[in-house]
Design a protein around this motif. Structure first.
Motif, PDB file in Angstrom:
ATOM      1  N   VAL A  10       7.290  -5.475  -2.826  1.00 34.29           N
ATOM      2  CA  VAL A  10       6.076  -5.570  -3.480  1.00 34.29           C
ATOM      3  C   VAL A  10       5.934  -5.079  -4.716  1.00 34.29           C
ATOM      4  O   VAL A  10       7.053  -4.415  -5.287  1.00 34.29           O
ATOM      5  N   ASP A  11       5.009  -5.912  -5.546  1.00 31.02           N
ATOM      6  CA  ASP A  11       4.974  -5.580  -7.493  1.00 31.02           C
ATOM      7  C   ASP A  11       3.697  -5.076  -7.649  1.00 31.02           C
ATOM      8  O   ASP A  11       3.022  -4.895  -8.376  1.00 31.02           O
ATOM      9  N   GLU A  12       2.650  -5.093  -6.753  1.00 30.19           N
ATOM     10  CA  GLU A  12       1.153  -4.567  -6.788  1.00 30.19           C
ATOM     11  C   GLU A  12       0.638  -3.950  -5.308  1.00 30.19           C
ATOM     12  O   GLU A  12       0.558  -3.915  -4.736  1.00 30.19           O
ATOM     13  N   VAL A  13       0.660  -2.606  -6.624  1.00 30.08           N
ATOM     14  CA  VAL A  13       0.401  -1.588  -4.574  1.00 30.08           C
ATOM     15  C   VAL A  13      -1.077  -0.650  -5.209  1.00 30.08           C
ATOM     16  O   VAL A  13      -1.496  -0.731  -6.163  1.00 30.08           O
ATOM     17  N   LEU A  14      -1.356  -0.531  -4.336  1.00 33.45           N
ATOM     18  CA  LEU A  14      -2.692   0.196  -3.691  1.00 33.45           C
ATOM     19  C   LEU A  14      -2.420   1.608  -3.381  1.00 33.45           C
ATOM     20  O   LEU A  14      -1.693   1.814  -2.218  1.00 33.45           O
ATOM     21  N   LEU A  15      -2.497   2.881  -4.655  1.00 32.97           N
ATOM     22  CA  LEU A  15      -2.435   3.727  -4.634  1.00 32.97           C
ATOM     23  C   LEU A  15      -3.392   4.677  -3.319  1.00 32.97           C
ATOM     24  O   LEU A  15      -4.388   4.404  -4.257  1.00 32.97           O
ATOM     25  N   VAL A  31       0.899  -1.472   0.708  1.00 31.94           N
ATOM     26  CA  VAL A  31      -0.130  -0.006  -0.063  1.00 31.94           C
ATOM     27  C   VAL A  31       1.009   1.174  -0.240  1.00 31.94           C
ATOM     28  O   VAL A  31       2.398   1.311   1.017  1.00 31.94           O
ATOM     29  N   LEU A  32       0.483   2.073  -0.966  1.00 31.78           N
ATOM     30  CA  LEU A  32       0.909   3.830  -0.932  1.00 31.78           C
ATOM     31  C   LEU A  32       0.624   4.604  -0.466  1.00 31.78           C
ATOM     32  O   LEU A  32      -0.766   4.879  -0.978  1.00 31.78           O
ATOM     33  N   LEU A  33      -0.180   5.054   0.417  1.00 29.69           N
ATOM     34  CA  LEU A  33      -0.338   6.587   0.946  1.00 29.69           C
ATOM     35  C   LEU A  33       0.315   7.779   0.227  1.00 29.69           C
ATOM     36  O   LEU A  33       1.837   7.735   0.570  1.00 29.69           O
ATOM     37  N   VAL A  34      -1.005   8.082   0.010  1.00 30.89           N
ATOM     38  CA  VAL A  34       0.178  10.018  -0.802  1.00 30.89           C
ATOM     39  C   VAL A  34      -0.475  11.494   0.034  1.00 30.89           C
ATOM     40  O   VAL A  34      -1.872  10.673  -0.178  1.00 30.89           O
TER      41      VAL A  34
END
Length: 343
Positions: free
Chosen positions: A114-119, A4-7
């Motif tokens: 990680v190769d699948e990211v939830l933005l 997971v990438l939180l921005v």
């Protein structure tokens, strides 16, 4: 492997003109923030705004700066740390602007396999200057530096029942022991042209008070519709009196028509109409920041009291509350297990 990438928005590294200037340069030179031709934007930002704004903004940041650093960054880091405790996949935090870049956050995730990211853009509503610019920047970084990563983006969650529930509960908690005359939902302001530019139909959005109530595909990317929807859903959830709730927009620049009504005008109008006790909700943000802590909590209080108001209360954002963390964890875990986005 999923991650997971939180921005969030971002922040200067310190409340000094030296650090504020490059931060503002990156922010204001974003074509989705000031959407004019690059040559004109360069002249406006670097030739005019950055000559005086860094010193003024640094003073504002200094008023709200914590011992640990920028409130927005500290709160976002606390939220990230709590979220990691509720999921078994890697979670990284990046900022759209500033030194905590999206690229660094993606590097952190790839370093863990990680190769699948939830933005996850940490904005409830869709606007080209907030949600959209995060998505576009993340896709640019992914394409250039991480071509083997697959990105999936969490939709704007402005009307998610779980989000509305925790937002409503947070507001109710903030209103305890405060007998308000009025509740003002003050959202970040954007130019009216951004609404029209975000309209995929090119004809639905008229910003005349009627188009937001007529169902349209345009609502998926219409910031104005979405913030009014959030206000109405919270009002319904809490059973707030019809005449005691309204919506306004803050943070505008001179020269262009921005979304109305303007928050500072509303402070004066409400006070002069006899609303002596005002509560203000800043639901465009999930984390308190310069705009909520200085512009609304401090300057807003002064403006309201100067106009005749007597009691003023800023309701904090969701920040790193346990209930909000749990909602995000539920979304993340459902995506991880079922590859669906529940929002």
């Amino acid at each position: 492997m999923k991650g997971v990438l939180l921005v969030n928005l971002g922040s200067p590294d310190s409340p000094t003109p030296k650090d504020v200037k490059p931060y503002l340069d990156e922010f204001l030179m974003d074509e989705r923030v000031i959407d004019v031709p690059k040559l004109l934007r360069n002249l406006l930002v670097r030739g005019i705004i950055l000559q005086t704004r860094p010193k003024k903004s640094a003073k504002a940041y200094a008023k709200i700066w914590w011992d640990e650093g920028s409130p927005l960054v500290v709160i976002s880091e606390r939220f990230t740390a709590k979220l990691r405790q509720h999921t078994n996949i890697p979670v990284a935090l990046g900022m759209r602007y500033g030194s905590m870049s999206i690229q660094k956050a993606l590097q952190e995730l790839t370093g863990q396999g990680v190769d699948e990211v939830l933005l996850v853009p940490l904005y409830p509503h869709y606007a080209m200057s907030s949600y959209e610019t995060v998505v576009v920047k993340a896709m640019e970084v992914q394409k250039k530096h991480f071509p083997n990563i697959e990105l999936t983006t969490l939709p704007a969650f402005y009307k998610s029942p779980d989000y509305i529930r925790v937002l409503s509960e947070s507001i109710a908690e903030g209103l305890k022991d405060f007998e308000y005359d009025h509740i003002l939902f003050s959202y970040h302001g954007i130019p009216e042209r951004h609404i029209r530019k975000s309209d995929p139909t090119s004809y639905h959005c008229k910003i005349d008070g009627s188009c937001c109530s007529v169902n349209s595909v345009a609502h998926h990317t219409c910031y104005r519709h979405q913030v009014y929807e959030t206000t109405e859903l919270v009002k319904a959830h809490l059973g707030l009196p019809e005449g005691k709730v309204s919506t306004s927009f803050q943070s505008r620049l001179a020269g262009d028509p921005w979304l109305k009504p303007y928050t500072d005008y509303e402070f004066e109008r409400l006070a002069k109409e006899g609303k002596k006790r005002l509560a203000v909700v800043t639901a465009a943000f999930v984390s308190d920041c310069l705009e909520t802590l200085e512009e609304i909590a401090m300057e807003g209080k002064e403006q309201f009291e100067e106009a005749g108001g007597e009691q003023y209360k800023h309701i904090p954002c969701l920040n790193d509350s346990d209930a909000w963390v749990q909602v995000m964890a539920n979304w993340v875990n459902e995506w991880q297990q079922n590859e669906v986005l529940p929002v």
